[in-house]
Design an enzyme around this catalytic site. Structure first.
Site, short mmCIF file in Angstrom:
data_model
loop_
_atom_site.label_atom_id
_atom_site.label_comp_id
_atom_site.label_asym_id
_atom_site.label_seq_id
_atom_site.Cartn_x
_atom_site.Cartn_y
_atom_site.Cartn_z
CD GLN A 159 11.45 85.47 64.01
OE1 GLN A 159 12.48 84.79 64.10
NE2 GLN A 159 11.49 86.79 64.03
CG LEU A 197 19.92 92.35 54.31
CD1 LEU A 197 21.39 92.01 54.06
CD2 LEU A 197 19.54 91.98 55.75
N GLY A 228 16.62 88.99 56.26
CA GLY A 228 16.71 89.56 54.91
C GLY A 228 15.97 90.88 54.81
CD GLN A 263 15.07 89.94 67.64
OE1 GLN A 263 14.12 89.38 67.16
NE2 GLN A 263 15.96 90.57 66.89
N GLY A 321 20.05 99.85 58.41
CA GLY A 321 20.18 99.39 59.79
C GLY A 321 20.98 98.10 59.85
CG HIS A 322 19.44 94.49 58.21
ND1 HIS A 322 18.32 94.89 57.51
CD2 HIS A 322 18.99 93.65 59.18
CE1 HIS A 322 17.25 94.31 58.03
NE2 HIS A 322 17.62 93.56 59.04
N GLY A 341 20.09 94.75 66.51
CA GLY A 341 19.67 96.15 66.60
C GLY A 341 18.90 96.42 67.88
CD GLN A 342 20.93 100.23 71.49
OE1 GLN A 342 20.44 101.35 71.31
NE2 GLN A 342 22.06 100.05 72.13
CE LYS A 343 12.85 97.90 64.21
NZ LYS A 343 11.56 97.24 64.04
#
Ligand code: PAF
Length: 293
Positions: A65, A34, A32, A159, A37-38, A153-155
């Site tokens: 997490q 958002l 969430g 992950q 990017g989302h 996302g690549q950010k």
């Protein structure tokens, strides 16, 4: 795609909603809060599954997490705005489960996904239980949504790397796609955590991307030069505590001497921890500038 966003709070509702779609399923897991990017991830999922497919977004702040003392309680929760963003981005289904729905047997003592050695370096060195929590919840979500394709996302590069490996090594039958990082005009990578920054921290936060871009510019002279350029930028800003600045291979293995690599950074600005990364193309260390030695 049927033009109306369906909200499912339970596994049963999710299953009923998914049964109304016939095509491929594209999935964007989120916590969430958002942002653009989302939205880019949702658009990418739509591109992947086409107009006849279903795009599912999950919104779930996953307790497992977060370590004790991290920002679970203050993590931004903006459900109404998130639902609007999902509808405007053309998602079909938004899955908003409760903690009990995702962890019916409780938060501790159950079966979890071990991230292996890659989960213990970089972010994992600072947050040792983080990736176990991420992989466990993503595996559960994959099991519930049964997507053909999932977009991350690549950010959150580590992950993404771990989820890609999990999907392949545990034969989960889902294609994992990494979408480019979306940035503010001044270079700051979009993150739900940026909203924690006060104005001074927000202004200082651009040092992360500026350091990475400086390294990219100097990467042609090799990894030492790239790291030196990044460190020089970081030295210019106070109030930024560096956790790591590391060059690795694109798969997060040991850094190559030349060729494709990844540069990853994590730093704390006050109580807020930000991460970012870029691709590097490392040149030969022997190519010193003219007049150099
Ligand atoms: O990147 C995130 O938002 C989370 O780590 C994820 C993948 C949704 C798992 O909770």
């Amino acid at each position: 795609m049927n033009g109306t966003l369906v909200r499912a709070d339970s596994r049963a509702d999710l299953s009923s909603a998914l049964a109304t779609f016939g095509g491929r399923v594209g999935f964007v897991p989120t916590m969430g809060a958002l942002h653009e990017g989302h939205v880019a991830l949702i658009h990418r999922a739509r591109e992947e599954v086409g107009p006849d497919g279903a795009v599912v977004v999950s919104i779930f702040v996953n307790p497992t997490q977060f370590a004790p003392g991290e920002d679970l309680d203050r993590y931004p929760r903006t459900l109404d705005a998130d639902l609007e963003a999902c509808a405007a981005a053309g998602a079909d289904v938004v899955f908003t489960p409760s903690v009990e729905e995702m962890y019916p047997t409780g938060l501790g003592g159950g079966v979890t996904v071990d991230p292996g050695p890659l989960g213990a370096v970089l972010e994992g060195a600072v947050r040792p239980t983080h990736f176990r929590g991420v992989l466990t919840v993503v595996a559960k979500l994959f099991g519930l949504v049964r997507p053909d394709v999932a977009v991350f996302g690549q950010k959150d590069y580590q992950q993404l790397a771990l989820i890609t490996r999990m999907a392949a090594e545990l034969c989960q039958g889902v294609e994992v796609i990494g979408a480019p990082t979306v940035r503010e005009p001044d270079g700051l990578a979009l993150s739900s955590r940026n909203r924690y920054l006060d104005p001074e921290q927000r202004s200082n936060a651009t040092v992360l991307s500026r350091a990475l871009f400086a390294a990219q510019d100097d990467a042609v002279r090799g990894s030492a030069a790239a790291l030196g350029a990044a460190r020089a930028v970081l030295r210019g800003v106070a109030g930024v505590d560096l956790d790591y600045l590391e060059i690795t291979a694109p798969d997060l293995g040991p850094a190559p001497a030349t060729g494709e690599a990844r540069l990853l950074i994590a730093a704390r600005l006050g109580a807020t921890r930000l991460i970012d990364n870029v691709a590097l193309e490392l040149g030969s260390t022997s190519s010193t500038p003219e007049g150099g030695n």
